[in-house]
Design a protein around this motif. Structure first.
Motif, PDB file in Angstrom:
ATOM      1  N   ASP A   1       0.876  -1.180   0.000  1.00 56.22           N
ATOM      2  CA  ASP A   1       0.000   0.000   0.000  1.00 56.22           C
ATOM      3  C   ASP A   1       0.916   1.233   0.000  1.00 56.22           C
ATOM      4  OD1 ASP A   1      -1.551   2.180   0.731  1.00 56.22           O
ATOM      5  OD2 ASP A   1      -2.523   1.187   2.415  1.00 56.22           O
ATOM      6  N   THR A   2       1.147   1.812  -1.186  1.00 54.18           N
ATOM      7  CA  THR A   2       2.113   2.921  -1.256  1.00 54.18           C
ATOM      8  C   THR A   2       1.571   4.182  -0.582  1.00 54.18           C
ATOM      9  OG1 THR A   2       1.327   3.626  -3.441  1.00 54.18           O
ATOM     10  CG2 THR A   2       3.162   2.063  -3.390  1.00 54.18           C
ATOM     11  N   GLY A   3       0.240   4.330  -0.565  1.00 55.87           N
ATOM     12  CA  GLY A   3      -0.349   5.482   0.124  1.00 55.87           C
ATOM     13  C   GLY A   3       0.021   5.483   1.606  1.00 55.87           C
ATOM     14  N   ALA A   4       0.168   4.281   2.180  1.00 54.36           N
ATOM     15  CA  ALA A   4       0.527   4.180   3.600  1.00 54.36           C
ATOM     16  C   ALA A   4       1.918   4.785   3.836  1.00 54.36           C
ATOM     17  CB  ALA A   4       0.476   2.731   4.055  1.00 54.36           C
ATOM     18  N   ALA A   5       2.815   4.647   2.859  1.00 56.51           N
ATOM     19  CA  ALA A   5       4.161   5.219   3.019  1.00 56.51           C
ATOM     20  C   ALA A   5       4.093   6.750   2.951  1.00 56.51           C
ATOM     21  CB  ALA A   5       5.083   4.680   1.934  1.00 56.51           C
ATOM     22  N   TYR A   6       3.299   7.293   2.010  1.00 50.92           N
ATOM     23  CA  TYR A   6       3.123   8.755   1.958  1.00 50.92           C
ATOM     24  C   TYR A   6       2.479   9.257   3.247  1.00 50.92           C
ATOM     25  CZ  TYR A   6       4.518   8.946  -2.941  1.00 50.92           C
ATOM     26  OH  TYR A   6       5.248   8.898  -4.105  1.00 50.92           O
ATOM     27  N   ARG A   7       1.521   8.476   3.760  1.00 45.65           N
ATOM     28  CA  ARG A   7       0.876   8.864   5.022  1.00 45.65           C
ATOM     29  C   ARG A   7       1.869   8.807   6.184  1.00 45.65           C
ATOM     30  NH1 ARG A   7      -4.659   8.744   5.457  1.00 45.65           N
ATOM     31  NH2 ARG A   7      -5.747   8.389   3.503  1.00 45.65           N
ATOM     32  N   ALA A   8       2.722   7.772   6.191  1.00 44.33           N
ATOM     33  CA  ALA A   8       3.707   7.635   7.268  1.00 44.33           C
ATOM     34  C   ALA A   8       4.647   8.844   7.266  1.00 44.33           C
ATOM     35  CB  ALA A   8       4.494   6.335   7.098  1.00 44.33           C
TER      36      ALA A   8
ATOM     37  N   PHE B   1      13.609  10.032   8.234  1.00 49.20           N
ATOM     38  CA  PHE B   1      12.413   9.207   8.032  1.00 49.20           C
ATOM     39  C   PHE B   1      12.806   7.743   7.923  1.00 49.20           C
ATOM     40  CE2 PHE B   1       8.998   7.743   4.864  1.00 49.20           C
ATOM     41  CZ  PHE B   1       8.058   7.521   5.859  1.00 49.20           C
ATOM     42  N   ASP B   2      12.595   7.041   9.035  1.00 49.52           N
ATOM     43  CA  ASP B   2      12.990   5.640   9.111  1.00 49.52           C
ATOM     44  C   ASP B   2      11.693   4.838   9.228  1.00 49.52           C
ATOM     45  OD1 ASP B   2      13.968   3.198   9.862  1.00 49.52           O
ATOM     46  OD2 ASP B   2      14.342   3.802  11.939  1.00 49.52           O
ATOM     47  N   TYR B   3      11.273   4.229   8.145  1.00 49.53           N
ATOM     48  CA  TYR B   3       9.982   3.549   8.208  1.00 49.53           C
ATOM     49  C   TYR B   3      10.056   2.133   7.681  1.00 49.53           C
ATOM     50  CZ  TYR B   3       8.431   3.314   3.331  1.00 49.53           C
ATOM     51  OH  TYR B   3       8.286   2.960   2.023  1.00 49.53           O
TER      52      TYR B   3
ATOM     53  N   VAL C   1       2.515  -0.653   9.756  1.00 47.60           N
ATOM     54  CA  VAL C   1       3.437   0.399   9.330  1.00 47.60           C
ATOM     55  C   VAL C   1       4.121   0.958  10.576  1.00 47.60           C
ATOM     56  CG1 VAL C   1       3.655   2.568   8.053  1.00 47.60           C
ATOM     57  CG2 VAL C   1       1.812   0.980   7.473  1.00 47.60           C
ATOM     58  N   HIS C   2       5.441   1.067  10.539  1.00 48.51           N
ATOM     59  CA  HIS C   2       6.206   1.621  11.667  1.00 48.51           C
ATOM     60  C   HIS C   2       7.035   2.806  11.198  1.00 48.51           C
ATOM     61  CE1 HIS C   2       5.366  -2.410  13.273  1.00 48.51           C
ATOM     62  NE2 HIS C   2       5.480  -1.827  14.461  1.00 48.51           N
ATOM     63  N   VAL C   3       7.119   3.842  12.062  1.00 50.89           N
ATOM     64  CA  VAL C   3       8.043   4.950  11.810  1.00 50.89           C
ATOM     65  C   VAL C   3       8.937   5.054  13.038  1.00 50.89           C
ATOM     66  CG1 VAL C   3       8.305   7.430  11.447  1.00 50.89           C
ATOM     67  CG2 VAL C   3       6.448   6.216  10.303  1.00 50.89           C
ATOM     68  N   SER C   4      10.245   4.942  12.821  1.00 51.98           N
ATOM     69  CA  SER C   4      11.229   4.945  13.913  1.00 51.98           C
ATOM     70  C   SER C   4      10.786   4.022  15.051  1.00 51.98           C
ATOM     71  CB  SER C   4      11.433   6.364  14.455  1.00 51.98           C
ATOM     72  OG  SER C   4      11.813   7.228  13.415  1.00 51.98           O
ATOM     73  N   GLY C   5      10.310   2.847  14.714  1.00 48.92           N
ATOM     74  CA  GLY C   5       9.932   1.850  15.720  1.00 48.92           C
ATOM     75  C   GLY C   5       8.530   1.999  16.287  1.00 48.92           C
TER      76      GLY C   5
ATOM     77  N   VAL D   1      10.328  13.863  -2.534  1.00 48.05           N
ATOM     78  CA  VAL D   1       9.602  12.828  -1.780  1.00 48.05           C
ATOM     79  C   VAL D   1       9.211  11.698  -2.720  1.00 48.05           C
ATOM     80  CG1 VAL D   1       7.387  12.335  -0.623  1.00 48.05           C
ATOM     81  CG2 VAL D   1       8.729  14.362   0.033  1.00 48.05           C
ATOM     82  N   ARG D   2       8.672  12.070  -3.890  1.00 47.70           N
ATOM     83  CA  ARG D   2       8.215  11.041  -4.826  1.00 47.70           C
ATOM     84  C   ARG D   2       9.397  10.185  -5.296  1.00 47.70           C
ATOM     85  NH1 ARG D   2       3.091  11.799  -5.289  1.00 47.70           N
ATOM     86  NH2 ARG D   2       2.947   9.947  -6.584  1.00 47.70           N
ATOM     87  N   ALA D   3      10.528  10.840  -5.577  1.00 48.49           N
ATOM     88  CA  ALA D   3      11.701  10.090  -6.047  1.00 48.49           C
ATOM     89  C   ALA D   3      12.193   9.138  -4.948  1.00 48.49           C
ATOM     90  CB  ALA D   3      12.806  11.066  -6.447  1.00 48.49           C
ATOM     91  N   HIS D   4      12.254   9.645  -3.713  1.00 44.89           N
ATOM     92  CA  HIS D   4      12.729   8.851  -2.579  1.00 44.89           C
ATOM     93  C   HIS D   4      11.830   7.620  -2.372  1.00 44.89           C
ATOM     94  CE1 HIS D   4      14.758   8.469   1.371  1.00 44.89           C
ATOM     95  NE2 HIS D   4      13.578   8.037   1.792  1.00 44.89           N
ATOM     96  N   LEU D   5      10.506   7.853  -2.327  1.00 50.10           N
ATOM     97  CA  LEU D   5       9.597   6.734  -2.054  1.00 50.10           C
ATOM     98  C   LEU D   5       9.513   5.778  -3.249  1.00 50.10           C
ATOM     99  CD1 LEU D   5       6.760   8.328   0.113  1.00 50.10           C
ATOM    100  CD2 LEU D   5       8.744   7.011   0.825  1.00 50.10           C
ATOM    101  N   THR D   6       9.571   6.318  -4.466  1.00 58.86           N
ATOM    102  CA  THR D   6       9.525   5.439  -5.643  1.00 58.86           C
ATOM    103  C   THR D   6      10.697   4.457  -5.616  1.00 58.86           C
ATOM    104  OG1 THR D   6       8.332   7.052  -6.963  1.00 58.86           O
ATOM    105  CG2 THR D   6       9.589   5.414  -8.188  1.00 58.86           C
TER     106      THR D   6
END
Ligand code: C5P
Length: 220
Positions: free
Chosen positions: A33-40, A65-67, A78-82, A107-112
């Motif tokens: 679920d890529t939307g979950a990463a944008y939300r995180a 951003f450590d997820y 989904v976890h962010v920094s634990g 952001v888009r380049a990083h997550l892609t």
């Protein structure tokens, strides 16, 4: 090495998350679920006190951003920094901030890049990846590419049924606002060349899952 990649795009409330998850379960595929990463990331920006409307502040937040995002359709978290943020990334404050975060090109380049490594490294035979730009940017070479749509009315009523604590009109307004903002960045309302449209307006949940499975079976 993942053999079968299924890309599913669509607007908010089209049911793409739940449908993709159910289809992944049926096929014993992984699910992303890529939307979950944008939300995180939006959650992380808000928690760190940065302004999601300021691209420079969002870009600075990317550094810390450590997820991690689960790809098992059964034990998805989904976890962010634990911290487990599976529930909190669905809060209205995160939904309201996410489009601003997602329109930043860095952001888009990083997550892609992260999504592509998750797809590559999945240990299942296949993976279903859902979002807004999967058929066009993240995995344009996917085995099956699907645009899951539904009429605006159907999408609004499904989403307000999910979020029973908010009034239907608040949900509709927030959803329209987010779709408008998102569609300025990515066109997820029209199917790109070779993308199969599944319109779920008049289908129930199981019928929609079956329609998606049919496209996957015939795309091999
Ligand atoms: O799918 P969901 O509605 O949870 O996505 C949350 C937000 O993440 C979207 O409103 C959009 O801003 C962003 N997004 C994106 N590209 C994707 C997936 C989601 O920009 N592939």
């Amino acid at each position: 090495m993942t053999e079968t990649v299924v890309a599913v795009d669509g607007p908010a409330g089209s049911g793409k998350s739940s449908v993709s998850k159910a289809a992944a379960k049926r096929l014993d595929f992984a699910f992303l679920d890529t939307g979950a990463a944008y939300r995180a990331l939006a959650w992380h920006v808000l928690e760190s006190g940065a302004n999601p409307e300021q691209a420079t502040e969002v870009i600075s937040s990317l550094g810390g951003f450590d997820y991690s995002i689960g790809t098992d359709p059964d034990g998805y978290a989904v976890h962010v920094s634990g911290t487990d943020v599976t529930e909190s990334i669905r809060e209205p404050r995160v939904s309201a901030a996410v489009s601003a975060v997602a329109r930043v090109p860095e952001v888009r380049a990083h997550l892609t890049a992260l999504f592509r490594s998750i797809i590559r490294d999945s240990d299942k035979a296949g993976i279903i990846v859902e979002g807004r730009d999967i058929t066009t940017v993240v995995a344009p070479d996917a085995t099956a590419r699907i645009l899951l749509t539904a009429s605006e009315e159907a999408r609004m009523s499904r989403r307000s049924a999910e979020l029973a604590t908010e009034s239907a009109s608040d949900v509709a307004i927030a959803l329209q606002k987010r779709d408008r903002a998102d569609s300025r960045v990515v066109d997820f309302m029209t199917a790109a060349d070779g993308v199969v449209t599944v319109d779920s307006t008049n289908l129930n949940f199981d019928e929609t899952v079956d329609a998606v499975l049919d496209v996957i079976r015939t795309s091999h």
